[in-house]
Design a protein around this motif. Structure first.
Motif, PDB file in Angstrom:
ATOM      1  N   ALA A   1       0.586   9.032 -15.664  1.00  0.00           N
ATOM      2  CA  ALA A   1       0.484   9.842 -16.745  1.00  0.00           C
ATOM      3  C   ALA A   1       1.774  10.260 -17.061  1.00  0.00           C
ATOM      4  O   ALA A   1       2.075  11.245 -17.733  1.00  0.00           O
ATOM      5  N   ASP A   2       2.916  10.027 -16.101  1.00  0.00           N
ATOM      6  CA  ASP A   2       4.214  10.823 -16.115  1.00  0.00           C
ATOM      7  C   ASP A   2       4.073  12.280 -15.907  1.00  0.00           C
ATOM      8  O   ASP A   2       4.734  12.811 -16.422  1.00  0.00           O
ATOM      9  N   MET A   3       3.379  12.683 -15.093  1.00  0.00           N
ATOM     10  CA  MET A   3       3.180  14.230 -14.770  1.00  0.00           C
ATOM     11  C   MET A   3       3.950  14.354 -13.442  1.00  0.00           C
ATOM     12  O   MET A   3       3.705  13.868 -12.458  1.00  0.00           O
ATOM     13  N   LYS A   4       4.402  15.824 -13.485  1.00  0.00           N
ATOM     14  CA  LYS A   4       4.912  16.281 -12.214  1.00  0.00           C
ATOM     15  C   LYS A   4       3.838  16.838 -11.406  1.00  0.00           C
ATOM     16  O   LYS A   4       3.220  17.657 -11.740  1.00  0.00           O
ATOM     17  N   LEU A   5       3.535  16.112 -10.301  1.00  0.00           N
ATOM     18  CA  LEU A   5       2.409  16.574  -9.334  1.00  0.00           C
ATOM     19  C   LEU A   5       2.579  18.060  -9.018  1.00  0.00           C
ATOM     20  O   LEU A   5       1.546  18.785  -8.875  1.00  0.00           O
ATOM     21  N   TRP A   6       3.634  18.539  -8.849  1.00  0.00           N
ATOM     22  CA  TRP A   6       3.705  19.873  -8.162  1.00  0.00           C
ATOM     23  C   TRP A   6       3.759  20.866  -9.082  1.00  0.00           C
ATOM     24  O   TRP A   6       3.602  22.025  -9.024  1.00  0.00           O
ATOM     25  N   ASN A   7       3.762  20.591 -10.349  1.00  0.00           N
ATOM     26  CA  ASN A   7       3.489  21.508 -11.586  1.00  0.00           C
ATOM     27  C   ASN A   7       2.537  21.279 -12.621  1.00  0.00           C
ATOM     28  O   ASN A   7       2.814  21.656 -13.921  1.00  0.00           O
ATOM     29  N   SER A   8       1.405  20.845 -12.053  1.00  0.00           N
ATOM     30  CA  SER A   8       0.285  20.680 -12.869  1.00  0.00           C
ATOM     31  C   SER A   8      -0.853  21.347 -12.313  1.00  0.00           C
ATOM     32  O   SER A   8      -1.068  22.113 -11.685  1.00  0.00           O
ATOM     33  N   HIS A   9      -2.126  20.919 -13.158  1.00  0.00           N
ATOM     34  CA  HIS A   9      -3.366  21.434 -12.709  1.00  0.00           C
ATOM     35  C   HIS A   9      -3.877  21.219 -11.446  1.00  0.00           C
ATOM     36  O   HIS A   9      -3.466  20.046 -10.998  1.00  0.00           O
ATOM     37  N   PRO A  10      -5.152  21.525 -10.898  1.00  0.00           N
ATOM     38  CA  PRO A  10      -5.608  21.105  -9.701  1.00  0.00           C
ATOM     39  C   PRO A  10      -6.336  19.676  -9.820  1.00  0.00           C
ATOM     40  O   PRO A  10      -6.348  19.083 -10.925  1.00  0.00           O
ATOM     41  N   ARG A  11      -6.126  18.826  -8.754  1.00  0.00           N
ATOM     42  CA  ARG A  11      -6.425  17.659  -8.868  1.00  0.00           C
ATOM     43  C   ARG A  11      -7.912  17.345  -8.919  1.00  0.00           C
ATOM     44  O   ARG A  11      -8.809  17.939  -8.211  1.00  0.00           O
ATOM     45  N   ILE A  12      -8.380  16.269  -9.784  1.00  0.00           N
ATOM     46  CA  ILE A  12      -9.765  16.438 -10.132  1.00  0.00           C
ATOM     47  C   ILE A  12      -9.868  14.796 -10.393  1.00  0.00           C
ATOM     48  O   ILE A  12      -9.188  14.105 -10.758  1.00  0.00           O
ATOM     49  N   TYR A  13     -11.221  14.377  -9.877  1.00  0.00           N
ATOM     50  CA  TYR A  13     -11.530  12.864 -10.125  1.00  0.00           C
ATOM     51  C   TYR A  13     -12.277  12.601 -11.368  1.00  0.00           C
ATOM     52  O   TYR A  13     -13.038  13.347 -11.815  1.00  0.00           O
ATOM     53  N   LEU A  14     -11.711  11.391 -11.781  1.00  0.00           N
ATOM     54  CA  LEU A  14     -12.258  11.031 -12.917  1.00  0.00           C
ATOM     55  C   LEU A  14     -12.695   9.486 -12.931  1.00  0.00           C
ATOM     56  O   LEU A  14     -12.246   8.670 -12.246  1.00  0.00           O
ATOM     57  N   ASP A  15     -14.027   9.500 -13.199  1.00  0.00           N
ATOM     58  CA  ASP A  15     -14.778   8.100 -13.113  1.00  0.00           C
ATOM     59  C   ASP A  15     -14.472   7.396 -14.427  1.00  0.00           C
ATOM     60  O   ASP A  15     -14.985   7.699 -15.432  1.00  0.00           O
ATOM     61  N   VAL A  16     -13.643   6.280 -14.171  1.00  0.00           N
ATOM     62  CA  VAL A  16     -13.174   5.603 -15.371  1.00  0.00           C
ATOM     63  C   VAL A  16     -14.226   4.224 -15.291  1.00  0.00           C
ATOM     64  O   VAL A  16     -14.541   3.629 -16.481  1.00  0.00           O
TER      65      VAL A  16
END
Length: 73
Positions: A31-46
């Motif tokens: 998703a072209d996100m900077k992992l260090w500057n984003s929200h907490p990591r969450i699991y998504l069931d696709v």
């Protein structure tokens, strides 16, 4: 003054992009996100419905047309 409308990001995935349980984590480099500057990591069931939306940032992760997730037996 009207607030600008934020465009919802949609990330199309191949079945091979999903983990063994049929999901992905957000934030995600796809998703072209900077992992260090984003929200907490969450699991998504696709795999269950073919798409899932992150409750934090609104990014939608969906399987590309024609992609299916399933276990080979």
């Amino acid at each position: 003054m009207d607030q600008p409308v934020k465009k919802q990001a949609v990330v199309e995935l191949l079945a091979s992009d999903l983990n063994a349980n049929g999901g992905v984590f957000c934030p995600n480099p796809k998703a072209d996100m900077k992992l260090w500057n984003s929200h907490p990591r969450i699991y998504l069931d696709v795999a269950h419905t073919g798409q899932a939306m992150c409750a934090y940032c609104g990014t939608v992760y969906k399987l590309k047309a024609g992609e299916h997730f399933g276990h080979a037996h």
